[in-house]
Design a protein around this motif. Structure first.
Motif, PDB file in Angstrom:
ATOM      1  N   LEU A  34       1.021  -1.254   0.071  1.00 16.11           N
ATOM      2  CA  LEU A  34      -0.159  -0.029   0.072  1.00 16.11           C
ATOM      3  C   LEU A  34       0.735   1.403  -0.011  1.00 16.11           C
ATOM      4  N   GLY A  35       1.991   1.272   0.663  1.00 17.31           N
ATOM      5  CA  GLY A  35       2.744   2.508   0.866  1.00 17.31           C
ATOM      6  C   GLY A  35       4.275   2.106   1.484  1.00 17.31           C
ATOM      7  N   THR A  36       5.203   2.988   1.088  1.00 19.80           N
ATOM      8  CA  THR A  36       6.523   2.891   1.468  1.00 19.80           C
ATOM      9  C   THR A  36       7.192   3.792   1.942  1.00 19.80           C
ATOM     10  N   GLY A  37       8.043   3.929   2.987  1.00 21.53           N
ATOM     11  CA  GLY A  37       8.784   5.083   3.470  1.00 21.53           C
ATOM     12  C   GLY A  37      10.280   4.833   3.824  1.00 21.53           C
ATOM     13  N   VAL A  38      11.184   5.677   3.795  1.00 21.69           N
ATOM     14  CA  VAL A  38      12.190   5.527   4.011  1.00 21.69           C
ATOM     15  C   VAL A  38      13.089   6.545   4.939  1.00 21.69           C
ATOM     16  N   SER A  39      13.723   6.071   5.997  1.00 24.08           N
ATOM     17  CA  SER A  39      14.532   6.903   6.878  1.00 24.08           C
ATOM     18  C   SER A  39      15.899   6.540   7.150  1.00 24.08           C
ATOM     19  N   GLY A  40      16.441   6.983   8.340  1.00 20.55           N
ATOM     20  CA  GLY A  40      17.588   6.926   8.315  1.00 20.55           C
ATOM     21  C   GLY A  40      18.346   5.605   8.976  1.00 20.55           C
ATOM     22  N   PRO A  41      19.298   5.475   9.668  1.00 19.19           N
ATOM     23  CA  PRO A  41      19.801   4.215  10.199  1.00 19.19           C
ATOM     24  C   PRO A  41      19.168   3.653  11.107  1.00 19.19           C
ATOM     25  N   ALA A  42      19.042   2.221  11.460  1.00 18.22           N
ATOM     26  CA  ALA A  42      18.244   1.743  12.486  1.00 18.22           C
ATOM     27  C   ALA A  42      18.933   0.551  12.932  1.00 18.22           C
ATOM     28  N   ASN A  43      20.018   0.666  13.490  1.00 15.37           N
ATOM     29  CA  ASN A  43      20.977  -0.369  14.067  1.00 15.37           C
ATOM     30  C   ASN A  43      20.976  -0.064  15.681  1.00 15.37           C
ATOM     31  N   PRO A  44      20.497  -0.543  16.265  1.00 18.47           N
ATOM     32  CA  PRO A  44      20.624  -0.259  17.978  1.00 18.47           C
ATOM     33  C   PRO A  44      21.886  -0.435  18.493  1.00 18.47           C
ATOM     34  N   LEU A  45      22.881  -1.160  17.701  1.00 18.24           N
ATOM     35  CA  LEU A  45      24.141  -1.072  18.377  1.00 18.24           C
ATOM     36  C   LEU A  45      24.765   0.246  18.251  1.00 18.24           C
ATOM     37  N   HIS A  46      24.391   0.909  17.227  1.00 13.49           N
ATOM     38  CA  HIS A  46      24.852   2.109  17.115  1.00 13.49           C
ATOM     39  C   HIS A  46      23.966   3.496  17.385  1.00 13.49           C
ATOM     40  N   GLY A  47      22.902   3.002  18.297  1.00 10.08           N
ATOM     41  CA  GLY A  47      22.186   4.118  18.852  1.00 10.08           C
ATOM     42  C   GLY A  47      20.740   3.602  19.043  1.00 10.08           C
ATOM     43  N   TYR A  48      20.201   3.603  20.187  1.00  7.63           N
ATOM     44  CA  TYR A  48      18.898   3.408  20.437  1.00  7.63           C
ATOM     45  C   TYR A  48      18.127   4.314  19.961  1.00  7.63           C
ATOM     46  N   ALA A  49      18.267   5.718  20.233  1.00  4.52           N
ATOM     47  CA  ALA A  49      17.384   6.740  19.919  1.00  4.52           C
ATOM     48  C   ALA A  49      17.129   6.860  18.753  1.00  4.52           C
ATOM     49  N   GLN A  50      18.399   6.967  17.816  1.00  7.98           N
ATOM     50  CA  GLN A  50      18.271   6.900  16.181  1.00  7.98           C
ATOM     51  C   GLN A  50      17.410   5.707  15.673  1.00  7.98           C
ATOM     52  N   THR A  51      17.557   4.687  16.281  1.00 10.77           N
ATOM     53  CA  THR A  51      16.830   3.440  15.821  1.00 10.77           C
ATOM     54  C   THR A  51      15.315   3.690  15.936  1.00 10.77           C
TER      55      THR A  51
END
Length: 315
Positions: A34-51
């Motif tokens: 139905l729909g797609t979205g892309v954002s930034g990095p999502a590896n919790p090893l490199h940052g929980y908040a960013q993920t």
């Protein structure tokens, strides 16, 4: 929960999170995109908040792309496949997140990618993107080979290619390694011919920054630059060894996915390249397969669902 599983109006979001980006796709109960979205990095090893920010942002973008109201986010059943959560500490941390979805089922990006590549069936997959890892799922048992993280692992990945390129460049700038097309391409990409500028630009940077320098390595290797060819052959030999190890469990199919995969395939050992098939579905749909399987397992009892999750995550 059984009613949710059987409902025909349930919506799913598959979230595939890695070291460079997070991609989310919304599907209906018949697995139609139905729909797609892309954002930034999502590896919790490199940052929980960013993920968690990347997961929410990509899912919200997917909802908007599907033409659905923003509040639909809270009605989605989420299958989330993340890099890094094969480590129990990170899995527990992410599982404890007060997520915005109706339900969330968490697994590794390797497992969800494998389910997608083989349309929910058995098989093996090699992920070659920012990082690298081999994974097989055969008869309900998993095996992970590699995937130890950058910079001490992930050989053959985009980040590893970039790191090897920087090592070479610093030596070449000081006359300790041969001049080459790759040297010129890297200096152009970085905008400097000063080794101290290179150190300042790259020291302590995340894997995603190093992965950007994989582009000149691949391009120069394809143009027969000897230095770049040597780096590519070294990385591809490791990926070929991953494949050989995975094939010991006799998976019916082997695929390669990730941004680097199509450029790396010609450098693999011939017997490995011959075995590689195209993925049947994307990793985000593999995340949805995992969520659907987890919902079905919940209908059979929580202990069975947890046992299946443990096998997928930790072998």
């Amino acid at each position: 929960m059984v009613a949710l599983r059987d409902s025909r109006d349930v919506l799913y979001v598959g979230v595939d999170g890695g070291g460079s980006k997070c991609r989310a796709s919304v599907f209906d109960a018949d697995n139609r995109l139905l729909g797609t979205g892309v954002s930034g990095p999502a590896n919790p090893l490199h940052g929980y908040a960013q993920t968690i920010d990347s997961i929410v942002r990509s899912a919200a973008l997917a909802v908007a792309d599907a033409g659905l109201p923003a509040e639909t986010l809270g009605e989605l059943v989420a299958g989330v496949g993340l890099a890094g959560v094969n480590m129990p500490r990170l899995y527990n941390e992410m599982s404890a997140w007060a997520h915005p979805f109706k339900q969330m089922f968490l697994t590794t990006d390797q497992h969800s990618a494998c389910l997608g590549a083989h349309r929910g069936g058995d098989g093996a997959v090699i992920i070659a993107g920012t990082g690298s890892v081999g994974y097989s799922w055969v008869n309900g048992r998993s095996e992970i080979v590699g995937g130890h993280g950058f910079p001490h692992g992930d050989k053959g990945s985009g980040a590893w290619l970039g790191m090897e390129a920087v090592k070479y460049l610093l030596m070449a700038m000081e006359g300790l390694a041969q001049d080459s097309m790759l040297k010129q391409a890297l200096q152009h990409a970085l905008g400097t011919s000063d080794p101290y500028d290179v150190i300042e630009m790259m020291a302590g940077k995340p894997s995603s920054q190093y992965a950007k320098l994989a582009v000149p390595v691949v391009e120069c290797a394809e143009a027969d630059c000897p230095v770049a060819v040597s780096i590519m052959r070294d990385g591809a030999a490791y990926i070929s060894d991953l494949a050989d190890k995975l094939m010991e469990s006799k998976p019916p199919r082997l695929t390669m996915i990730g941004g680097l995969a199509p450029r790396l395939k010609p450098w693999l050992k011939p017997h490995v390249a011959e075995r590689v098939s195209d993925p049947l579905d994307p990793p985000e749909l593999g995340c949805v397969y995992f969520a659907q399987h987890s919902l079905a397992a919940l209908g059979d009892g929580k202990s069975k669902a947890e046992e299946a999750d443990a096998k997928a995550l930790f072998g």
